[in-house]
Write a protein that holds these residues in place. Structure first.
Motif, PDB file in Angstrom:
ATOM      1  N   ASN A 301     -21.494  35.691-122.196  1.00 11.36           N
ATOM      2  CA  ASN A 301     -21.089  34.284-122.319  1.00 11.36           C
ATOM      3  C   ASN A 301     -21.205  33.791-123.766  1.00 11.36           C
ATOM      4  O   ASN A 301     -20.416  32.947-124.203  1.00 11.36           O
ATOM      5  CB  ASN A 301     -21.943  33.401-121.408  1.00 11.36           C
ATOM      6  CG  ASN A 301     -21.565  33.535-119.948  1.00 11.36           C
ATOM      7  OD1 ASN A 301     -20.423  33.860-119.620  1.00 11.36           O
ATOM      8  ND2 ASN A 301     -22.514  33.285-119.058  1.00 11.36           N
ATOM      9  N   PRO A 304     -17.967  35.943-125.930  1.00  7.75           N
ATOM     10  CA  PRO A 304     -16.926  36.302-124.956  1.00  7.75           C
ATOM     11  C   PRO A 304     -15.798  37.145-125.531  1.00  7.75           C
ATOM     12  O   PRO A 304     -15.069  37.800-124.765  1.00  7.75           O
ATOM     13  CB  PRO A 304     -16.406  34.942-124.488  1.00  7.75           C
ATOM     14  CG  PRO A 304     -16.698  34.014-125.623  1.00  7.75           C
ATOM     15  CD  PRO A 304     -18.003  34.496-126.197  1.00  7.75           C
ATOM     16  N   ASP A 305     -15.648  37.173-126.854  1.00  6.75           N
ATOM     17  CA  ASP A 305     -14.563  37.937-127.473  1.00  6.75           C
ATOM     18  C   ASP A 305     -14.919  39.404-127.699  1.00  6.75           C
ATOM     19  O   ASP A 305     -14.071  40.160-128.181  1.00  6.75           O
ATOM     20  CB  ASP A 305     -14.190  37.322-128.830  1.00  6.75           C
ATOM     21  CG  ASP A 305     -13.592  35.935-128.701  1.00  6.75           C
ATOM     22  OD1 ASP A 305     -12.921  35.672-127.679  1.00  6.75           O
ATOM     23  OD2 ASP A 305     -13.805  35.113-129.613  1.00  6.75           O
ATOM     24  N   THR A 337     -18.972  32.458-117.511  1.00  8.54           N
ATOM     25  CA  THR A 337     -18.108  31.285-117.610  1.00  8.54           C
ATOM     26  C   THR A 337     -16.676  31.718-117.319  1.00  8.54           C
ATOM     27  O   THR A 337     -16.340  32.913-117.463  1.00  8.54           O
ATOM     28  CB  THR A 337     -18.172  30.676-119.013  1.00  8.54           C
ATOM     29  OG1 THR A 337     -17.605  31.613-119.952  1.00  8.54           O
ATOM     30  CG2 THR A 337     -19.605  30.333-119.406  1.00  8.54           C
ATOM     31  N   PRO A 338     -15.794  30.804-116.921  1.00  5.49           N
ATOM     32  CA  PRO A 338     -14.390  31.182-116.692  1.00  5.49           C
ATOM     33  C   PRO A 338     -13.755  31.834-117.915  1.00  5.49           C
ATOM     34  O   PRO A 338     -13.005  32.803-117.793  1.00  5.49           O
ATOM     35  CB  PRO A 338     -13.724  29.852-116.342  1.00  5.49           C
ATOM     36  CG  PRO A 338     -14.825  29.025-115.755  1.00  5.49           C
ATOM     37  CD  PRO A 338     -16.063  29.406-116.519  1.00  5.49           C
ATOM     38  N   GLU A 339     -14.068  31.326-119.107  1.00  4.34           N
ATOM     39  CA  GLU A 339     -13.508  31.907-120.327  1.00  4.34           C
ATOM     40  C   GLU A 339     -14.005  33.328-120.536  1.00  4.34           C
ATOM     41  O   GLU A 339     -13.221  34.250-120.820  1.00  4.34           O
ATOM     42  CB  GLU A 339     -13.895  31.062-121.543  1.00  4.34           C
ATOM     43  CG  GLU A 339     -13.415  31.661-122.863  1.00  4.34           C
ATOM     44  CD  GLU A 339     -14.108  31.095-124.089  1.00  4.34           C
ATOM     45  OE1 GLU A 339     -13.605  31.329-125.210  1.00  4.34           O
ATOM     46  OE2 GLU A 339     -15.159  30.453-123.939  1.00  4.34           O
ATOM     47  N   ALA A 340     -15.304  33.537-120.403  1.00  3.84           N
ATOM     48  CA  ALA A 340     -15.876  34.867-120.626  1.00  3.84           C
ATOM     49  C   ALA A 340     -15.347  35.868-119.603  1.00  3.84           C
ATOM     50  O   ALA A 340     -15.037  37.015-119.946  1.00  3.84           O
ATOM     51  CB  ALA A 340     -17.395  34.800-120.556  1.00  3.84           C
ATOM     52  N   GLN A 342     -12.441  35.781-117.956  1.00  4.00           N
ATOM     53  CA  GLN A 342     -11.027  36.072-118.227  1.00  4.00           C
ATOM     54  C   GLN A 342     -10.891  37.030-119.402  1.00  4.00           C
ATOM     55  O   GLN A 342     -10.090  37.983-119.357  1.00  4.00           O
ATOM     56  CB  GLN A 342     -10.272  34.762-118.499  1.00  4.00           C
ATOM     57  CG  GLN A 342      -8.759  34.892-118.561  1.00  4.00           C
ATOM     58  CD  GLN A 342      -8.238  35.391-119.914  1.00  4.00           C
ATOM     59  OE1 GLN A 342      -8.878  35.184-120.941  1.00  4.00           O
ATOM     60  NE2 GLN A 342      -7.077  36.045-119.901  1.00  4.00           N
ATOM     61  N   LYS A 343     -11.648  36.807-120.451  1.00  5.35           N
ATOM     62  CA  LYS A 343     -11.559  37.670-121.622  1.00  5.35           C
ATOM     63  C   LYS A 343     -12.112  39.064-121.336  1.00  5.35           C
ATOM     64  O   LYS A 343     -11.559  40.070-121.802  1.00  5.35           O
ATOM     65  CB  LYS A 343     -12.291  37.030-122.798  1.00  5.35           C
ATOM     66  CG  LYS A 343     -11.564  35.812-123.365  1.00  5.35           C
ATOM     67  CD  LYS A 343     -12.281  35.238-124.575  1.00  5.35           C
ATOM     68  CE  LYS A 343     -11.470  34.109-125.204  1.00  5.35           C
ATOM     69  NZ  LYS A 343     -12.125  33.551-126.407  1.00  5.35           N
ATOM     70  N   GLY A 347      -8.229  39.349-121.175  1.00 11.27           N
ATOM     71  CA  GLY A 347      -7.815  38.791-122.455  1.00 11.27           C
ATOM     72  C   GLY A 347      -8.158  39.631-123.667  1.00 11.27           C
ATOM     73  O   GLY A 347      -7.328  39.797-124.579  1.00 11.27           O
ATOM     74  N   ASN A 348      -9.366  40.166-123.723  1.00 10.47           N
ATOM     75  CA  ASN A 348      -9.760  40.947-124.890  1.00 10.47           C
ATOM     76  C   ASN A 348      -8.971  42.245-124.984  1.00 10.47           C
ATOM     77  O   ASN A 348      -8.666  42.722-126.088  1.00 10.47           O
ATOM     78  CB  ASN A 348     -11.261  41.227-124.861  1.00 10.47           C
ATOM     79  CG  ASN A 348     -12.080  39.982-125.122  1.00 10.47           C
ATOM     80  OD1 ASN A 348     -11.604  39.012-125.699  1.00 10.47           O
ATOM     81  ND2 ASN A 348     -13.333  39.985-124.667  1.00 10.47           N
TER      82      ASN A 348
END
Length: 386
Positions: A301, A304-305, A337-340, A342-343, A347-348
């Motif tokens: 988290n 996340p990238d 988290t939703p962002e983490a 997804q990546k 995403g990553n």
């Protein structure tokens, strides 16, 4: 490290093919899964950053069958074989043909034809199907100073195919000691030469190196950690995915590993390093206790990238066995988290592999007409040179 942005004159030859490449990337981002309906795209759960089409005797799943196994749940896959072949020694195992490195005492040896096999499997697909794969070069010996020449030869023989190199191993439990010939090491100039070329060409690297030795004694010095840190520091312009965060079947996470990783990822000088948490053996450590899961989730988290998800499956026969790792990691996913999330899952992968595709295609185009080097003649055995 935070990569410096430098302004410099761009050669005219680069400008001539830069525009088409930019356009191609634009469409990749618009349509990341060619051939999918919108409903199919919405059903994608994973871009798999770590997958072996073939096993330790170079047998595996037909790539067309594997597309069926991927179905609508997997969008894209980093595709590679295994660079090592398990020897079948009749005097040792008789009619028993070992298919895994733990099934025989006989050595493993590097099998360079795996790259041609992967390339031809990829070329058997339609353009739409090819867009779902990122083939990787693995058929080289990282202890050999000629390894970089092999990688260049593969790129020029199969232009438009490969995106990176790996998974290849330096220190790996039970495997390293079985490989015929000199053992690969993290301080070998041959490895430095490989990673320097990857920085030049844009090839994305998937590197397996254990974070510790199997069954270390209490208080024993962990030289693996110091050497991997030194390697990463020497190659700050090379994008490297550290497979499994250094853990393995019996190589357990070291004490305070997540705190150490947190500190490393916070260092701007390590911005080229990424972590994949592929392999069911890694999942067992991550989900071993609620505390372990929470510690891993906190770091993902926070950065996340920097994390990717892969299956590390070898030649699966059905979708259930192929994607079992997603069930194993459910305790982790709910803490992200939703962002983490997804990546991590999609995403990553898209960001790193799309960038590598563009850079490698540019390198191939720039070097397509390089003159072939003809080595000096070698005298036959027993003939003296004049």
């Amino acid at each position: 490290m935070m990569k410096q942005i430098c302004v410099k004159k761009t050669p005219t030859s680069t400008l001539l093919f830069a525009k088409p490449l930019i356009v191609a990337v634009f469409f990749l981002f618009l349509y990341p899964y060619p051939g999918f309906s919108q409903a199919s795209k919405d059903s994608v759960l994973l871009n798999d950053s770590h997958f072996h089409l073939t096993n330790y005797v170079q047998e595996g799943t037909d790539i067309h069958k594997f597309l069926e196994i991927m179905g609508n749940k997997v969008g894209r896959v980093a595709l590679f074989g295994i660079p090592l072949q398990q020897m079948w020694n009749y005097n040792n195992s008789g009619n028993f043909a070992p298919t895994y490195y733990l099934a025989s005492d006989d050595p493993l040896y590097y099998y360079s034809f795996t790259d041609a096999y992967i390339a031809m499997a990829y070329r058997s697909l339609t353009k739409e199907q090819q867009a779902r794969f990122d083939p990787m070069i693995t058929g080289f010996n990282p202890a050999d100073m000629y390894a970089t020449d092999h990688i260049k030869r593969v790129l020029t023989t199969f232009p438009g195919v490969f995106t990176g190199i790996g998974e290849f191993s330096i220190h790996k439990e039970f495997v390293s000691s079985k490989v015929a010939g000199p053992v690969a090491t993290l301080n070998n100039p041959a490895l430095d030469r490989i990673l320097d070329f990857c920085a030049e060409s844009g090839l994305l690297v998937i590197l397996h190196n254990d974070i510790n030795m199997p069954f270390p004694k209490s208080g024993q010095e962990n030289w693996d950690i110091e050497q991997i840190k030194a390697l990463f520091a020497r190659h700050r312009n090379t994008p490297i995915i550290w497979a499994h965060c250094g853990v393995g079947r019996i190589v357990r996470p070291v004490k305070d590993q997540m705190a150490m990783l947190d500190k490393a990822l916070a260092d701007p000088k390590s911005s080229n390093i990424y972590i994949d948490i592929s392999w069911s053996e890694v999942a067992k450590y991550v989900t071993e206790t609620p505390e372990a899961t929470a510690n891993v989730a906190a770091v993902i988290n926070k950065y996340p990238d920097r994390f990717l998800m892969g299956t590390d499956e070898v030649a699966p026969s059905d979708q259930a066995s192929y994607l079992k790792i997603l069930d194993l990691y459910k305790p982790l996913f709910v803490k992200l988290t939703p962002e983490a999330k997804q990546k991590l899952l999609k995403g990553n992968y898209e960001r790193l592999f799309d960038a590598a595709r563009v850079k490698v295609r540019a390198w191939e185009k720039a070097h397509a007409n390089d003159p072939k080097k003809i080595p000096p003649a070698t005298p036959a055995s027993g003939i003296e040179k004049n």
